[in-house]
Design an enzyme around this catalytic site. Structure first.
Site, PDB file in Angstrom:
ATOM      1  N   SER A 207      -9.423   1.110  -7.809  1.00 27.21           N
ATOM      2  CA  SER A 207      -8.289   0.509  -8.517  1.00 27.21           C
ATOM      3  C   SER A 207      -8.363  -0.995  -8.330  1.00 27.21           C
ATOM      4  CB  SER A 207      -6.985   1.037  -7.923  1.00 27.21           C
ATOM      5  OG  SER A 207      -5.875   0.313  -8.429  1.00 27.21           O
TER       6      SER A 207
ATOM      7  N   TYR B 152      -1.291   2.240  -0.390  1.00 29.18           N
ATOM      8  CA  TYR B 152      -2.207   2.382  -1.538  1.00 29.18           C
ATOM      9  C   TYR B 152      -3.263   1.272  -1.518  1.00 29.18           C
ATOM     10  CZ  TYR B 152      -3.628   3.378  -6.357  1.00 29.18           C
ATOM     11  OH  TYR B 152      -4.346   3.703  -7.482  1.00 29.18           O
TER      12      TYR B 152
END
Ligand code: NAP
Length: 243
Positions: free
Chosen positions: A146, A159
């Site tokens: 990501s 995250y």
């Protein structure tokens, strides 16, 4: 592997019941590969498998294998069952991922552990089990990272940590196995229109990447000649909301 025709190749896609993983599985199937779909919820996985089977002329190229990537034994079984079903393994797409978003003082330890266990441990487990098989086929591991693996943001500690770490893991793994003929790449998308995150909810969906965009990057990657290894692909929405 250097073709858009993946007939005769076999793949595993984790997190394949919906979102990006489902689109990747569909694209690999359309390109001719046999695909093992993995996710935790058996019902959702079987529903997705049935829908994809309805679109292929050869449903034998599809397997739904329930697997919680947080568990090493599940990952072991996933790889073993896929190899038993298809007789080989060429492509592993580590896509399963979750996010829990909260400032560190408010983050529950269990949520922290779940994010790291899914987004990082699970990738390690699947890679560890898959590498011996990929050595035989000159295969490819594609990890779905990501842009949160390079841009930290408030509330993103778990995250961000998982996706920053995934980048380091992928690069080290790439160096571990490149001389065995295995290629390792990370695709790092920005916002993709899926059920994944509430972070960008309310901003509309039109500007976001689509799961099919990430799937296209996977299939394009696999078409590179054996000598070439695009090891990190960053994908952004071309026109995000102006800040
Ligand atoms: N959407 C975005 O904006 C975006 C942007 C950049 C990167 N990504 C990354 O792309 C990947 C896929 O995201 P997505 O947006 O497609 O998410 P999604 O729509 O929420 O789908 C996640 C998939 O992963 C599965 N999964 C979750 N935990 C799992 C576990 N422990 N073991 C096995 N499967 C598990 C889910 O099924 P079950 O719940 O049934 O297990 C589901 O199939 C993730 O790694 C995410 O970090 C997403």
């Amino acid at each position: 592997m250097n073709s858009r025709d993946l007939s005769g190749k076999a793949a595993i896609v984790t997190g394949a019941s919906r979102g990006i993983g489902r689109a990747i599985a569909e694209a690999l199937l359309s390109a001719g590969a046999a695909v093992a779909l993995a996710a935790r919820s058996r019902d959702a996985l079987e529903r997705t498998a049935a829908e994809l089977a309805g679109r292929t002329r050869d449903p034998a190229r599809l397997r739904a294998i329930p697997c919680d990537v947080r568990r090493y034994e599940d990952c072991r079984r996933l790889v073993a069952e896929a190899v038993a079903a298809f007789g080989r393994l060429d492509i592993v797409v580590n896509n399963a991922g979750i996010g829990h978003f909260a400032p560190v003082p408010e983050m529950r330890p269990q949520d922290w552990r779940d994010v790291l266990a899914t987004n990082l441990d699970g990738v390690f487990y699947c890679c560890r089990e898959a590498v011996p098989h990929l050595r035989k086929t000159g295969g490819w591991i594609i990890n779905i990272g990501s842009l949160a693996g390079k841009n930290a943001f408030a509330g993103g500690a778990a995250y961000n940590a998982s996706k920053f770490a995934l980048l380091g893991f992928s690069e080290a793994l790439m160096q571990d196995v490149r001389h065995d003929g295995i290629r390792v790449s990370t695709i790092a998308p920005g916002s993709v229109a899926t059920e994944f995150s509430s972070i960008t909810a309310g901003q509309g969906e039109d500007w976001k990447l689509r799961p099919q965009d990430v799937a296209r990057a996977v299939v394009d990657l696999l078409a590179f000649p054996d000598r070439a290894l695009p090891s990190l692909i960053e994908m952004r929405p071309s026109r995000p909301p102006k800040k």
